[in-house]
Design a protein around this motif. Sequence first.
Motif, PDB file in Angstrom:
ATOM      1  N   CYS A   1      72.936   2.056  45.368  1.00 43.59           N
ATOM      2  CA  CYS A   1      72.605   0.662  45.646  1.00 43.59           C
ATOM      3  C   CYS A   1      72.336   0.529  47.135  1.00 43.59           C
TER       4      CYS A   1
ATOM      5  N   ASP B   1      71.768  -2.171  48.583  1.00 40.42           N
ATOM      6  CA  ASP B   1      72.309  -3.424  49.104  1.00 40.42           C
ATOM      7  C   ASP B   1      73.650  -3.197  49.790  1.00 40.42           C
ATOM      8  N   CYS B   2      74.520  -2.525  49.103  1.00 39.37           N
ATOM      9  CA  CYS B   2      75.844  -2.287  49.665  1.00 39.37           C
ATOM     10  C   CYS B   2      76.040  -0.828  50.041  1.00 39.37           C
TER      11      CYS B   2
ATOM     12  N   CYS C   1      74.996  -2.672  39.928  1.00 40.43           N
ATOM     13  CA  CYS C   1      75.815  -1.917  40.862  1.00 40.43           C
ATOM     14  C   CYS C   1      77.289  -2.107  40.512  1.00 40.43           C
TER      15      CYS C   1
ATOM     16  N   CYS D   1      78.794  -4.215  44.027  1.00 42.64           N
ATOM     17  CA  CYS D   1      78.431  -5.602  44.323  1.00 42.64           C
ATOM     18  C   CYS D   1      77.890  -6.320  43.095  1.00 42.64           C
TER      19      CYS D   1
HETATM   20 ZN   LIG Z   1      75.686  -2.662  45.411  1.00 40.45          ZN
END
Ligand SMILES: [Zn+2]
Length: 80
Positions: free
Chosen positions: A8, A10-11, A30, A33
């Motif tokens: 992921c 994003d995180c 994910c 998150c």
């Molecule tokens: Zn994530």
Amino acid sequence: MPVYEYYCSDCHTKFEALRSMASANEPVTCAACGGAKHVNRTITTFATVGSGIESFGGSESGGSASMPSGGCCGGSCGCG
Ligand SMILES: [Zn+2]
């Protein structure tokens, strides 16, 4: 059932998911998150260490012994 690795962005979390091969390309949420927009399946490559030992040499370069054409009784010596 194979284990796929997902990442992921994003995180920045890499997690594994046990999925079937049919649903491997389907979006997965994910585990950290809960987002599913930037989760990509990482490609696990298997490094193949090839130990290719190539043996050179061993072939003796023998010159082709060309047989002498003609010789006696060729007509010039007159032995026949
Ligand atoms: Zn994530």
